[in-house]
Design an enzyme around this catalytic site. Structure first.
Site, PDB file in Angstrom:
ATOM      1  N   ASP A  49       0.794  -1.243   0.000  1.00 27.21           N
ATOM      2  CA  ASP A  49       0.000   0.000   0.000  1.00 27.21           C
ATOM      3  C   ASP A  49       0.827   1.296   0.000  1.00 27.21           C
ATOM      4  OD1 ASP A  49      -1.919  -1.952   0.234  1.00 27.21           O
ATOM      5  OD2 ASP A  49      -2.831  -1.191   2.064  1.00 27.21           O
ATOM      6  N   LYS A 147      -6.755  -5.097  -3.112  1.00 28.27           N
ATOM      7  CA  LYS A 147      -7.532  -5.700  -2.018  1.00 28.27           C
ATOM      8  C   LYS A 147      -8.469  -4.652  -1.426  1.00 28.27           C
ATOM      9  CE  LYS A 147      -3.904  -4.479   1.210  1.00 28.27           C
ATOM     10  NZ  LYS A 147      -4.651  -3.410   1.877  1.00 28.27           N
ATOM     11  N   CYS A 192      -2.034  -2.651   7.580  1.00 35.54           N
ATOM     12  CA  CYS A 192      -1.897  -3.579   6.460  1.00 35.54           C
ATOM     13  C   CYS A 192      -0.589  -4.374   6.477  1.00 35.54           C
ATOM     14  CB  CYS A 192      -2.101  -2.838   5.149  1.00 35.54           C
ATOM     15  SG  CYS A 192      -3.827  -2.283   4.997  1.00 35.54           S
TER      16      CYS A 192
HETATM   17  C1  VGL Z   1      -4.712   0.764   5.708  1.00 37.06           C
HETATM   18  C2  VGL Z   1      -6.262   1.722   7.088  1.00 37.06           C
HETATM   19  C3  VGL Z   1      -7.240   1.567   6.124  1.00 37.06           C
HETATM   20  C4  VGL Z   1      -3.280   0.346   5.498  1.00 37.06           C
HETATM   21  C5  VGL Z   1      -5.659   0.593   4.729  1.00 37.06           C
HETATM   22  O1  VGL Z   1      -2.849   0.253   4.329  1.00 37.06           O
HETATM   23  O2  VGL Z   1      -2.579   0.121   6.515  1.00 37.06           O
HETATM   24  N1  VGL Z   1      -5.016   1.315   6.876  1.00 37.06           N
HETATM   25  N2  VGL Z   1      -6.925   1.006   4.954  1.00 37.06           N
END
Ligand code: VGL
Ligand code: ZN
Length: 252
Positions: A49, A147, A192
């Site tokens: 991410d 995802k 994540c």
């Molecule tokens: C994430 C909060 C919401 C992350 C993704 O990538 O850690 N955190 N969505």
């Protein structure tokens, strides 16, 4: 013990002082000044991410999130296998506070699959916010896994959605490719990255998290809690300096 066996054992021990095999596809020089891990054919780097959303100016910016980019750009060429993930939510996703009247970002609610932190709207499919960080340069990546695309289920982990049942397919992909060891980095450490590393362990992968190639959100102590949980599940915590990149290798 025969002289031959003793000599063979001595030879083996002195070799072991220089090169320690840490597991399939991973070797490390064990002397203090040469303690770098050289990822092999059965190791993969999972970059979690690293999207505009999670860096400065993004909808869910992680403090100093952008600092991981140069670290990761430097690490990726040391790996024969590189996977990227993207948080990839439809508009109106269940993890958005805006989908729950009266709720604010960072409130927690109970959904059919358990507790859910509510976030600002973020990483909406196809928006610039959801694109990979503009400065991330990882042309060697072989798979970009998206995802969190089911409207009613969040997915912090790159392996299993938050209902702990719905697989993303990544485990089977890696296993079919003979990958046994995973190095996880990216954003955010305590969400994540941690959920991905924990699921990796439960699927039987030897798992490392590269701490300085990650940054955390740290919501009510979540960062320390995540490290504690990862440690108790056998996730190994390392630094990017522990990975042998080509340049550090040839310098020796
Ligand atoms: C994430 C909060 C919401 C992350 C993704 O990538 O850690 N955190 N969505
Ligand atoms: Zn998300």
């Amino acid at each position: 013990m025969s002289m031959n066996r003793r000599a063979a054992l001595r030879a083996l021990c002195s070799t072991a002082a220089y090169t320690m095999v840490l597991g399939p596809g991973v070797s490390s020089r064990s002397r203090a000044d040469e303690s770098r891990i050289k990822p092999g054919a059965s190791s993969a780097l999972i970059i979690v991410d690293v999207q505009n959303c999670f860096v400065q100016g993004g909808t869910l910016a992680v403090a100093h999130g952008e600092d991981v980019v140069s670290v990761i750009n430097g690490l990726a060429p040391a790996f024969q296998n590189v996977i990227l993930t993207q948080d990839w939510h439809p508009p109106g996703h269940t993890s958005f506070a805006s989908s729950h009247p009266g709720k604010q970002p960072f409130d927690t609610i109970t959904l059919p699959y358990g507790n859910q932190v509510l976030w600002p709207d973020h990483c909406v499919q196809g928006t610039p916010d959801a694109a990979l960080d503009t400065d991330l340069h990882v042309p060697e990546a072989q798979l970009v896994l998206r995802k969190g695309f089911h409207k009613d289920i969040d997915s912090y982990s790159a392996f299993r959605e938050a209902d702990h049942r719905t697989p993303t397919g990544l485990g089977a992909y890696l296993k079919e490719r003979g990958i046994k060891t995973l190095f996880v980095c990216g954003l955010a450490t305590d969400f994540c990255v941690a959920w991905t590393a924990l699921d990796a362990r439960s699927l039987g992968f030897d798992t490392y998290v590269i701490e300085d190639a990650c940054r955390g959100i740290d919501l009510k102590g979540s960062l320390a809690a995540a490290w504690k949980k990862m440690r108790s599940h056998g996730v190994k915590r390392i630094q990017s300096a522990n990975i042998a990149t080509d340049s550090t290798d040839s310098a020796r």
